[in-house]
Scaffold this active site. Structure first.
Site, mmCIF file in Angstrom:
data_model
loop_
_atom_site.group_PDB
_atom_site.id
_atom_site.type_symbol
_atom_site.label_atom_id
_atom_site.label_comp_id
_atom_site.label_asym_id
_atom_site.label_seq_id
_atom_site.Cartn_x
_atom_site.Cartn_y
_atom_site.Cartn_z
ATOM 1 N N GLY A 1 0.822 -1.203 0.000
ATOM 2 C CA GLY A 1 0.000 0.000 0.000
ATOM 3 C C GLY A 1 0.856 1.252 0.000
ATOM 4 O O GLY A 1 0.348 2.373 -0.001
ATOM 5 N N GLY B 1 12.123 -0.512 2.483
ATOM 6 C CA GLY B 1 11.780 -1.035 1.164
ATOM 7 C C GLY B 1 12.211 -0.164 0.009
ATOM 8 O O GLY B 1 12.939 -0.607 -0.890
ATOM 9 N N ASN C 1 8.722 9.904 -4.653
ATOM 10 C CA ASN C 1 7.422 10.281 -5.197
ATOM 11 C C ASN C 1 6.749 11.152 -4.153
ATOM 12 O O ASN C 1 6.449 10.701 -3.047
ATOM 13 C CB ASN C 1 6.577 9.028 -5.484
ATOM 14 C CG ASN C 1 5.190 9.362 -6.035
ATOM 15 O OD1 ASN C 1 4.533 10.308 -5.584
ATOM 16 N ND2 ASN C 1 4.736 8.589 -6.997
ATOM 17 N N GLU D 1 7.796 5.162 8.450
ATOM 18 C CA GLU D 1 7.455 5.136 9.868
ATOM 19 C C GLU D 1 7.732 6.448 10.601
ATOM 20 O O GLU D 1 7.211 6.673 11.685
ATOM 21 C CB GLU D 1 8.222 3.997 10.544
ATOM 22 C CG GLU D 1 7.753 2.626 10.049
ATOM 23 C CD GLU D 1 8.745 1.524 10.356
ATOM 24 O OE1 GLU D 1 9.960 1.759 10.203
ATOM 25 O OE2 GLU D 1 8.320 0.429 10.741
HETATM 26 MO MO1 MOS Z 1 7.336 -2.633 9.969
HETATM 27 S S1 MOS Z 1 6.552 -2.646 11.838
HETATM 28 O O1 MOS Z 1 8.921 -3.174 10.207
HETATM 29 O O2 MOS Z 1 6.396 -3.440 8.923
#
Ligand code: MOS
Length: 721
Positions: free
Chosen positions: A471, A513, A606, A680
């Protein structure tokens, strides 16, 4: 063809800026957006396989002990019921991911109320669900399993402990000091898509469609749990409806579906109910944190103490890393940090969105506010004064550091009224109004990543990796990177994700990621450019693609690995939160009326998806501050609010317009594309801006998150004496 980079040296060359299209960073709409909103992007549970049967998990109803006997005789006579699968591997705990190994436990052992212990299989979901209720389980229960983290002796996590300088003396000699204990509640990831798996065994190979974040590790965990070889397993997760940590590792539904599909030789689906997700998937530990901070008469921090107590099941390795950013956020020569884990029997504790800082920063930043007030210094100024030049514990340089810029630009954009904070300055009818600030910090992580990029003679490009898009926008940023590097429009890039048959990415977790897999795609594209230039003898901008390719596709696998560069620096995202709240003086209700986050997190890939991550993070901050708390029954440790009706995530009415500022930053150490983690950071401290605003509004200091009306009222009473 391969392109490999081990990140041993900072990458200072801004290669992406030289390709000329200016696609990277643009607010490109999600390329998977249309499929998502039209329902043609299937989640795991939506795959239809002929002859598929349904499994429903049976859960333990004791806290601790052993299963003596499972009696399914009645259940097995019910319509459509096929079998009961009783296998200790079903008890596989939701792993952290990244272990490559599923945490095992001895057969038939129960460690927490709600633990999956068996699977009932029937032709339809309704039949299986009905039969599951008729399964009788006899236990040998052990009494007295510890449930209260404050009532057991805790284990110190030695590698988190810091004792620098003379902390006690610095506290005693300080011009100003605070010593407060702040608690935070347990949290659930509460991803929109419940956990689900569809498994299919063809006699030799297992194909599993599942809701998972990190396929590269999940395939190893699943193979390990099933005692299969990795090449006998394929996992597909091209679309995942949110994870927030809950899908980092293989969880019971994935193992159960796989075991049963193998045993029955029929495709099988296991979908958890919302309650089962809450009851069996990792919780964030509650925390008790003692903050001892001291400064001199000028406001320079002299002592920094942060000690935390968290909990987990016996034997689990994970301990909520509460102190993660406390190690380097503020300078102070005398330091005392300590993390303790209490072993209790309330579900498995693990990673939930921004593990560590999500709860550590709200406590630290509330204590900082109190000290600033005592010292008579504006809280923005107080933080600016205490930003260290280098990591104060490890004496490492920062890779890049934008905390000061975030504080200043955020204050300007928010219209921060500088000065010492005096509470109860503004009232409108029943509502006290106040503002608060907090710093944001979240360590930056990267992981090994591989992706294949293929250039085709017709000018189209294909990107393939087992990386997931939970997502966050992975599809879109990878298309942007490939388009930028290979001189094609975004529409000419096909991105295929979430299939272990593709080169292995880092998975989605810990905000690593985009920077990790983006770097792999970048490396592959760079190599492709250079190869095409060599072949054609022309510069990339002028060469004719189909002529150079001669009608054959050209592929390259980019392979990125973190290296020494990361060890030589402290890399972190930084930011600042500003909140305005209204506190009702009669009901204790708190409404956030304005909130702003200013963040510095390296190159933005982005602008739209990055902003969405920030907005999501700030929304989590509101949840941490005001609404979210896992509640456990003190008698048996069972979770009493296991759904979205009782576990309160902020809804539309709780969230005002949120303003996000992204500070321009390039970080040559964070990743070869100079991007840091983004996801995060938006929730790492925001709750404290709200808590501090509550104090400024009404004069009540609260030390327990979430700050629900009952707690606010009690604190208001106390403040009024
Ligand atoms: Mo995150 S809590 O490392 O998906």
């Amino acid at each position: 063809m391969n392109a490999y980079l081990k990140h041993d040296e900072p990458v200072t060359e801004n290669f992406l800026d030289q390709t000329g299209q200016n696609i990277v960073g643009q607010p490109v709409k999600r390329i998977d957006g249309l499929a998502k909103v039209t329902g043609s992007a299937p989640f795991a549970a939506e795959y239809r396989l002929a002859d598929r049967v349904e499994g429903v998990l049976v859960q333990a109803t004791i806290t601790k002990g052993e299963i003596a006997r499972i009696d399914a005789s009645e259940a097995l006579t019910m319509p459509g019921v096929i079998t009961l699968i009783e296998d200790h591997r079903l008890c596989t705990r939701a792993a952290q991911g990244g272990l490559g190994e599923a945490p095992q436990q001895s057969p038939r052992q129960v460690c927490y109320w709600g633990q999956p212990i068996a699977l009932i299989v029937a032709e339809t979901l309704e039949q299986a669900r009905d039969a599951a209720k008729k399964v009788k389980v006899e236990y040998r229960a052990e009494d007295g399993a510890p449930l209260d983290p404050n009532a057991v002796e805790a284990e110190e996590q030695e590698d988190e402990s810091v004792d620098q300088g003379d902390f006690a003396k610095a506290m005693a000699d300080a011009a100003h000091s605070v010593d407060c204990t702040i608690t935070t509640a347990g949290h659930a990831s509460a991803a929109m898509e419940p956990h689900a798996a569809v498994a299919d065994w063809d006699g030799k190979r297992l194909t599993v469609r599942a809701a998972l974040q990190m396929l590269n590790y999940n395939i190893a965990e699943l193979a390990d749990a099933l005692e299969l070889e990795e090449d006998q397993v394929r996992i597909l997760a091209p679309y995942v409806g949110g994870g927030f940590g809950s899908k980092l590792g293989v969880s019971p539904e994935v193992v159960a579906a796989s075991l049963a599909a193998i045993e029955l030789g029929r495709p099988l689906r296991v979908v958890m109910t919302r309650q089962q997700v809450f009851q069996t998937i990792m919780r964030r530990s509650e925390t008790t944190q003692r903050l001892r901070l001291a400064c001199d008469a000028n406001g320079k921090l002299t002592a920094f103490g942060h000690e935390a107590l968290v909990s987990n099941l016996p034997g689990e390795q994970f301990a909520e890393p509460v102190l993660q950013s406390s190690h380097f956020l503020y300078a102070a020569p005398n330091r005392r940090l300590k993390l303790d884990v209490a072993r209790i029997h309330r579900m498995t504790a693990g990673s939930v969105r921004a593990p560590g800082e999500a709860v550590g920063m709200p406590a630290l930043e509330a204590a900082m506010d109190e000290l600033a007030q005592q010292a008579g210094i504006d809280p923005v100024e107080f933080r600016l004064m205490n930003i260290p030049e280098r990591n104060p514990e490890e004496d490492l340089p920062f890779s890049s550091h934008k905390l000061a810029e975030c504080l200043k630009q955020g204050a300007d954009a928010f219209g921060w009224e500088h000065g010492v904070r005096t509470p109860r300055q503004t009232r409108e009818g029943e509502w006290w109004i106040g503002t608060g600030i907090a710093s944001a910090a979240r360590v930056h992580n990267v992981g090994e990543a591989k992706a294949q990029v293929t250039v085709r003679p017709d000018g189209s490009v294909i990107v393939r990796t087992d990386m997931t898009d939970i997502g966050t926008g992975t599809y879109t940023i990878l298309a942007q990177l490939a388009a930028e590097m290979l001189g094609v429009p975004v529409e000419r890039v096909l991105v295929e994700l979430g299939d272990t048959a593709f080169p292995r990415g880092p998975g989605s977790g810990g905000s690593w990621g985009a920077a990790s897999i983006g770097s792999a795609v970048f490396l592959a594209c760079k190599e492709l450019r250079e190869t095409l230039e060599e072949r054609s003898g022309q510069s990339f901008d002028t060469l004719d693609l189909s002529e150079t390719l001669g009608n054959a596709d050209l592929s390259c696998e980019g392979h990125y690995e973190p290296g020494a560069a990361q060890d030589d620096y402290t890399a972190s995202g930084f930011g600042a939160f500003f909140a305005e709240v209204r506190v009702n003086r009669f009901t204790g209700e708190v409404r956030v009326s304005r909130m702003l986050g200013a963040f510095g997190f390296g190159r933005v890939l982005n602008e739209k998806t990055a902003r969405s991550q920030c907005i999501g993070g700030i929304t989590w901050s509101i949840g941490v501050a005001l609404t979210e708390a896992l509640m456990f029954d003190p008698r048996d440790g069972h979770l009493v609010n296991p759904d979205l009706a009782e576990y309160h995530v902020p809804v539309n009415r709780d969230v005002p317009d949120l303003n996000v500022i992204m500070i321009e930053e390039r970080d040559p150490v964070a990743s070869p594309i100079q991007a840091k983690g983004i996801g995060e950071l938006g929730m790492c401290g925001g709750a404290a801006a709200i808590a501090n605003a509550i104090y400024h509004a009404c004069g009540a200091r609260l030390y327990d998150y979430p700050m629900t009306p009952d707690r606010v009222l009690a604190a208001l009473d106390a403040a009024e004496g």
